[in-house]
Design a protein around this motif. Structure first.
Motif, PDB file in Angstrom:
ATOM      1  N   UNK A 155       0.828  -1.209   0.000  1.00  0.00           N
ATOM      2  CA  UNK A 155       0.000   0.000   0.000  1.00  0.00           C
ATOM      3  C   UNK A 155       0.865   1.263   0.000  1.00  0.00           C
ATOM      4  N   UNK A 156       2.052   1.182   0.567  1.00  0.00           N
ATOM      5  CA  UNK A 156       2.996   2.293   0.451  1.00  0.00           C
ATOM      6  C   UNK A 156       3.367   2.534  -1.002  1.00  0.00           C
ATOM      7  N   UNK A 157       3.522   1.450  -1.759  1.00  0.00           N
ATOM      8  CA  UNK A 157       3.825   1.564  -3.181  1.00  0.00           C
ATOM      9  C   UNK A 157       2.664   2.197  -3.941  1.00  0.00           C
ATOM     10  N   UNK A 158       1.440   1.827  -3.572  1.00  0.00           N
ATOM     11  CA  UNK A 158       0.258   2.399  -4.238  1.00  0.00           C
ATOM     12  C   UNK A 158       0.189   3.903  -4.012  1.00  0.00           C
ATOM     13  N   UNK A 159       0.515   4.354  -2.800  1.00  0.00           N
ATOM     14  CA  UNK A 159       0.505   5.780  -2.518  1.00  0.00           C
ATOM     15  C   UNK A 159       1.548   6.503  -3.366  1.00  0.00           C
ATOM     16  N   UNK A 160       2.723   5.904  -3.512  1.00  0.00           N
ATOM     17  CA  UNK A 160       3.772   6.506  -4.325  1.00  0.00           C
ATOM     18  C   UNK A 160       3.374   6.535  -5.804  1.00  0.00           C
ATOM     19  N   UNK A 161       2.727   5.467  -6.281  1.00  0.00           N
ATOM     20  CA  UNK A 161       2.268   5.443  -7.668  1.00  0.00           C
ATOM     21  C   UNK A 161       1.241   6.538  -7.917  1.00  0.00           C
ATOM     22  N   UNK A 162       0.395   6.788  -6.945  1.00  0.00           N
ATOM     23  CA  UNK A 162      -0.621   7.831  -7.076  1.00  0.00           C
ATOM     24  C   UNK A 162       0.030   9.185  -7.325  1.00  0.00           C
ATOM     25  N   UNK A 163       1.050   9.506  -6.547  1.00  0.00           N
ATOM     26  CA  UNK A 163       1.764  10.777  -6.719  1.00  0.00           C
ATOM     27  C   UNK A 163       2.446  10.845  -8.083  1.00  0.00           C
ATOM     28  N   UNK A 164       3.085   9.760  -8.474  1.00  0.00           N
ATOM     29  CA  UNK A 164       3.811   9.724  -9.738  1.00  0.00           C
ATOM     30  C   UNK A 164       2.876   9.934 -10.927  1.00  0.00           C
ATOM     31  N   UNK A 165       1.756   9.214 -10.923  1.00  0.00           N
ATOM     32  CA  UNK A 165       0.791   9.333 -12.019  1.00  0.00           C
ATOM     33  C   UNK A 165       0.178  10.733 -12.051  1.00  0.00           C
ATOM     34  N   UNK A 166      -0.135  11.278 -10.881  1.00  0.00           N
ATOM     35  CA  UNK A 166      -0.705  12.624 -10.823  1.00  0.00           C
ATOM     36  C   UNK A 166       0.230  13.644 -11.463  1.00  0.00           C
ATOM     37  N   UNK A 167       1.526  13.537 -11.183  1.00  0.00           N
ATOM     38  CA  UNK A 167       2.504  14.479 -11.744  1.00  0.00           C
ATOM     39  C   UNK A 167       2.701  14.261 -13.236  1.00  0.00           C
ATOM     40  N   UNK A 168       2.798  12.995 -13.642  1.00  0.00           N
ATOM     41  CA  UNK A 168       3.132  12.688 -15.035  1.00  0.00           C
ATOM     42  C   UNK A 168       2.025  13.034 -16.022  1.00  0.00           C
ATOM     43  N   UNK A 169       0.757  12.991 -15.574  1.00  0.00           N
ATOM     44  CA  UNK A 169      -0.350  13.145 -16.520  1.00  0.00           C
ATOM     45  C   UNK A 169      -1.237  14.362 -16.249  1.00  0.00           C
ATOM     46  N   UNK A 170      -0.770  15.246 -15.379  1.00  0.00           N
ATOM     47  CA  UNK A 170      -1.523  16.454 -15.077  1.00  0.00           C
ATOM     48  C   UNK A 170      -1.767  17.278 -16.345  1.00  0.00           C
ATOM     49  N   UNK A 171      -0.759  17.334 -17.189  1.00  0.00           N
ATOM     50  CA  UNK A 171      -0.863  18.108 -18.426  1.00  0.00           C
ATOM     51  C   UNK A 171      -1.790  17.492 -19.453  1.00  0.00           C
ATOM     52  N   UNK A 172      -2.234  16.259 -19.215  1.00  0.00           N
ATOM     53  CA  UNK A 172      -3.164  15.587 -20.127  1.00  0.00           C
ATOM     54  C   UNK A 172      -4.576  15.499 -19.541  1.00  0.00           C
ATOM     55  N   UNK A 173      -4.816  16.332 -18.532  1.00  0.00           N
ATOM     56  CA  UNK A 173      -6.145  16.411 -17.916  1.00  0.00           C
ATOM     57  C   UNK A 173      -6.547  15.099 -17.244  1.00  0.00           C
ATOM     58  N   UNK A 174      -5.567  14.394 -16.701  1.00  0.00           N
ATOM     59  CA  UNK A 174      -5.834  13.161 -15.949  1.00  0.00           C
ATOM     60  C   UNK A 174      -5.485  13.411 -14.487  1.00  0.00           C
ATOM     61  N   UNK A 175      -6.488  13.334 -13.630  1.00  0.00           N
ATOM     62  CA  UNK A 175      -6.264  13.473 -12.196  1.00  0.00           C
ATOM     63  C   UNK A 175      -6.081  12.093 -11.565  1.00  0.00           C
TER      64      UNK A 175
END
Length: 254
Positions: A155-175
């Motif tokens: 679950x620690x990994x899932x939290x880190x993935x959430x942050x990574x995805x949020x940063x990587x795809x913010x510019x593509x209108x993906x929250x």
């Protein structure tokens, strides 16, 4: 408020427990719901109940640990607006009592399974010009639950993935956000107690209930309501956040 009309949502582990509650609520709010579950029986039971209530819903047998299977399922569904990564398993054990087999099994479902669905969903979200992802995390990522080494790690990994995805795809209108429940009363919990504490079910249920300062476990519908908010247009300014829903566990459990 919180309408999901004209939205297409994929919910993994949507056949029972929290996933089923999310699928039911999303359909009620107007979404076209696609349930992925390892057990096609559970998925079809959820489908039947949602259809009976007038919802638009589809179900698929899908093992989230198998990337080819996940990709094929998402391609069949097509463009989507919402992904809820809910599928997961638990395991009892400290680091020196967790076998390699059990560790690998938890990582396969709770980490690789989330990755596989993210990997498959991003192209389908792009087809909709963006969308929302909610990952089901856990208070275990915040506090490290006793005797839950593999689960807390995953679950620690899932939290880190959430942050990574949020940063990587913010510019593509993906929250992308995550939800961290404390213990929630589901059939999964009942089965977990029966398997690991035979003969002490009532005692363990009460102990686990009282571990939340509020004095009870959460309800699947309460988790679903938070997921609905995060996936709605009203939460359009929210990304890269984790939301504990824990009856005071993290802040008040002194």
């Amino acid at each position: 408020m919180f309408s999901l009309n004209n939205k297409k949502a994929v919910i993994t582990g949507g056949g029972s427990g929290i996933g089923r509650a999310i699928a039911t609520l999303f359909a009620k709010q107007g979404a076209e719901v696609h349930i992925l579950d390892l057990s096609i029986e559970s998925a079809q039971e959820a489908l039947a109940d949602i259809q009976k209530a007038g919802g638009k819903v589809f179900s698929y047998a899908c093992n989230v640990t198998n990337q080819k299977e996940v990709l094929a399922t998402f391609e069949k569904i097509g463009n989507i607006d919402i992904l809820v990564n809910n599928a997961g398993i638990a395991n009892v054990g400290k680091v020196d009592t967790t076998s390699e087999t059990d560790f690998d099994r938890v990582m396969e479902v709770n980490v690789k399974g989330v990755y596989n669905c993210l990997f498959a969903a991003i192209p389908q979200l792009r087809l909709s010009n963006g969308g929302v992802i909610v990952n089901m995390c856990s208070i275990a990522a915040w506090v490290g639950l006793p005797d839950r080494f593999a689960y807390s790690t995953a679950k620690g990994a899932v939290m880190a993935m959430t942050l990574s995805v949020a940063k990587d795809y913010m510019g593509e209108n993906i929250r992308c956000n995550s939800i961290s429940p404390a213990r929630v009363h589901t059939p999964f919990v009942d089965g977990f107690i029966s398997k690991n504490y035979p003969g002490k079910e009532a005692e363990m249920f009460e102990k686990l209930s009282q571990s939340q300062p509020i004095g009870r476990m959460g309800k699947p519908d309460e988790i679903a309501s938070l997921a609905l908010f995060l996936c709605s247009d009203e939460a359009g300014f929210i990304t890269g956040c984790d939301y504990p829903i824990d009856g005071g566990f993290i802040k008040l459990n002194n």
